[in-house]
Design an enzyme around this catalytic site. Structure first.
Site, PDB file in Angstrom:
ATOM      1  N   GLY A 209       1.710  -0.682   4.711  1.00 34.91           N
ATOM      2  CA  GLY A 209       0.545  -1.508   5.004  1.00 34.91           C
ATOM      3  C   GLY A 209       0.789  -2.981   5.092  1.00 34.91           C
ATOM      4  O   GLY A 209      -0.130  -3.772   4.848  1.00 34.91           O
TER       5      GLY A 209
ATOM      6  N   ASP B  50      -6.359   0.923   8.091  1.00 34.56           N
ATOM      7  CA  ASP B  50      -5.941   0.734   6.703  1.00 34.56           C
ATOM      8  C   ASP B  50      -6.467  -0.560   6.083  1.00 34.56           C
ATOM      9  O   ASP B  50      -6.389  -0.733   4.866  1.00 34.56           O
ATOM     10  CB  ASP B  50      -4.412   0.723   6.597  1.00 34.56           C
ATOM     11  CG  ASP B  50      -3.802   2.107   6.642  1.00 34.56           C
ATOM     12  OD1 ASP B  50      -4.552   3.094   6.545  1.00 34.56           O
ATOM     13  OD2 ASP B  50      -2.561   2.198   6.779  1.00 34.56           O
TER      14      ASP B  50
ATOM     15  N   LYS C 297       0.833  -1.201   0.000  1.00 33.96           N
ATOM     16  CA  LYS C 297       0.000   0.000   0.000  1.00 33.96           C
ATOM     17  C   LYS C 297       0.867   1.249   0.000  1.00 33.96           C
ATOM     18  O   LYS C 297       1.872   1.307   0.700  1.00 33.96           O
ATOM     19  CB  LYS C 297      -0.898  -0.013   1.241  1.00 33.96           C
ATOM     20  CG  LYS C 297      -1.799   1.195   1.422  1.00 33.96           C
ATOM     21  CD  LYS C 297      -1.403   2.205   2.473  1.00 33.96           C
ATOM     22  CE  LYS C 297      -0.606   1.818   3.636  1.00 33.96           C
ATOM     23  NZ  LYS C 297      -0.124   2.985   4.446  1.00 33.96           N
TER      24      LYS C 297
ATOM     25  N   PRO D 150       9.028  -4.969   4.317  1.00 32.28           N
ATOM     26  CA  PRO D 150       9.534  -4.597   5.641  1.00 32.28           C
ATOM     27  C   PRO D 150       8.402  -4.391   6.640  1.00 32.28           C
ATOM     28  O   PRO D 150       7.289  -3.998   6.275  1.00 32.28           O
ATOM     29  CB  PRO D 150      10.279  -3.280   5.380  1.00 32.28           C
ATOM     30  CG  PRO D 150      10.551  -3.260   3.916  1.00 32.28           C
ATOM     31  CD  PRO D 150       9.440  -4.012   3.270  1.00 32.28           C
TER      32      PRO D 150
END
Length: 281
Positions: free
Chosen positions: A104, A140, A13, A98
């Protein structure tokens, strides 16, 4: 079930712009953002099992919980409860993005779990129903369910699809300095100044006219973000900025060759950084 195995992707994202308008009494912040998604991300697979379990592998999988604190398992439990499912599922996460990086990862993985188990358990829920479940998991996660270009308001959960003719297929480069950054700490360091609304109109133009209000706070906590942003300068990107609460930054390019050239140059100069190139989908 639809079969013995199935797979999904937790698409990376990107917040092309992120305007923070105010702190709310419930602890969240009112934001205005433009979500976009790259064509790469974490991998999530499932096979039939008696119980719901999770295993994690991949470059960034070390140390992540495999119990009820993991968003993937929380998503599985929320879907099962909402739909009256008693079946099991052995979930396997390949953690390629990561952790705590503003793109996201956990939210995308939770959304991938909802999509994947919706098929695997043959539930047949539509996107609206999955988003309602996603909203209980994090701000999110609803946007990540559809993983398409959208505007997010409220805490990011009030979504509106955007015509993305100026974005779809554009080359994207993501760069992370290898340092996790907690979202809560960045929001706590935000200066509280409302710098105005996010523009309407085509998403790329709106993003170019916009900003990321968390960038200064994130750089104060993690100065390496400033180094990343400086490294992205000079490659002819149509837009470069920090994503979300950091520490990942992005650059958009018209030509894949320009994105790949930037990727190669940055990877050579900063071999410890995570660098990935692809397209927006």
């Amino acid at each position: 079930m639809t079969g013995d195995t199935a797979a999904e992707t937790g698409w990376a994202k990107i917040n092309l712009a992120l305007h923070v308008r105010r702190r709310r009494a419930d602890g969240y912040h009112d934001i205005e953002t433009i979500f976009a998604f790259a064509d790469f991300g974490d991998g999530l697979a499932v096979r039939a099992a008696d119980d719901v379990t999770l295993t994690i592998a991949g470059r960034f999988g070390a140390g992540l919980p495999v119990d009820g604190g993991n968003l993937v398992l929380r998503a599985a439990a929320a879907l099962a409860e909402a739909c009256g499912i008693k079946a099991g599922a052995a979930l396997a996460l390949d953690k390629r993005l990561p952790v705590a990086s503003g793109i996201g990862g956990g939210s995308a993985d939770a959304a991938a779990a909802l999509r994947l188990l919706n098929r695997f358990w043959n539930i047949g829920a539509d996107e609206t129903a999955l988003r309602a479940i996603a909203a209980t998991l994090g701000a999110d996660v609803p946007a990540c369910v559809g993983s398409r270009t959208q505007r997010g308001d409220g805490a990011g959960e009030r979504l509106r699809a955007l015509a993305d003719d100026d974005l779809r297929g554009k080359s994207v480069l993501l760069v992370n300095p290898g340092l996790p950054l907690a979202t809560g700490a960045v929001f706590a360091a935000w200066d509280g100044i409302d710098r105005g609304p996010l523009a309407e109109g085509p998403p790329l133009a709106a993003a170019q006219a916009g900003r990321n209000d968390l960038e200064a706070a994130a750089v104060s906590l993690c100065p390496a973000i400033g180094t990343v942003l400086g490294a992205l300068d000079g490659f002819g990107a149509s837009l470069s900025r920090m994503s979300g609460s950091g520490a990942t930054c992005f650059a958009l390019f018209d030509l894949p060759s320009d994105a790949q050239a930037a990727r190669a140059a940055i990877a050579a100069a900063y071999p410890d950084w995570w660098v990935a190139a692809g397209r927006l989908h």
